[in-house]
Structures are given as C-alpha cells and as structure tokens.
Motif scaffolding. Sequence first.
Motif: not given
Length: 131
Positions: A40-43, A78-81, A128-131
Amino acid sequence: MKLIVRTGLAIVVSAAALAAAALPAIATENPGVGAVAHAVAANPKTIKAAAYNQARSILANAGSQTAAKSHPVHGKDDVPVSYGTSLLAAARDEFRHADRNLPAKQKKSDMSIPHYNAIHSAAKTMGIDRW
C-alpha cells in the motif's frame, strides 16, 4: 558435536526454504494470511489546495454536511495531508450513519454505493490511500 550443529543448521535452513516456498501459495488462497499480498502506497505529506477543494466539492455534492461546512483552502499552494484524511473520515462516518438503515444489497462498506464512490473519488483526487 559438530555433527549436531550442522544437522540443526540444515534443519533450520530447510524449514525457512519450505516456509518461503509455501507462503505465496497461502497468501494467494487466503489473502489475509501470511505476508502482505500487495504493498500500500504511503499517503503524500501534503496535498495541493486545488485537489483538496475539488475533493471537498465532490463530498459536499454527495451530501456531506461536514464537507459543505468546511472552508475551501485559499492563499496556500499545499495543505497537510491531515486536512484531507480528516475530511474523508468525517464524510465516511457521516455517510455510514445516514445509510445505516439501507438493505445490505444497496451498501458497500456500510454506506450507499453512491456515497462509497464519492468517498473514493475524493480520496483519489487528493492522492490519499488510507484515511
């Protein structure tokens, strides 16, 4: 004594080789067992403001009151993930609560299919991959 050590070492090496050979077969039959079937790719560390705003619009159009009430990002590149992950998690929880009485055939991941598609579309927009 040397014979015992060599025999023990040979057994350990054989067991490791056997386990390595059997693991892909186990993972293929039972994806939740054994090694991770896929990486799983990191965010990302940050999200482009335009991507965040577009994802916010996707969720608001799908009916998320949280997304509709959130403010669009402006004046920043940009904004934080964490902005994106928080938005996705809030919309997910909101959709699941709203869709809790739907029949199981009309739901995916405990929310209606249109809500599910909106969440994943917004996540993909932000990368985004994970939330």
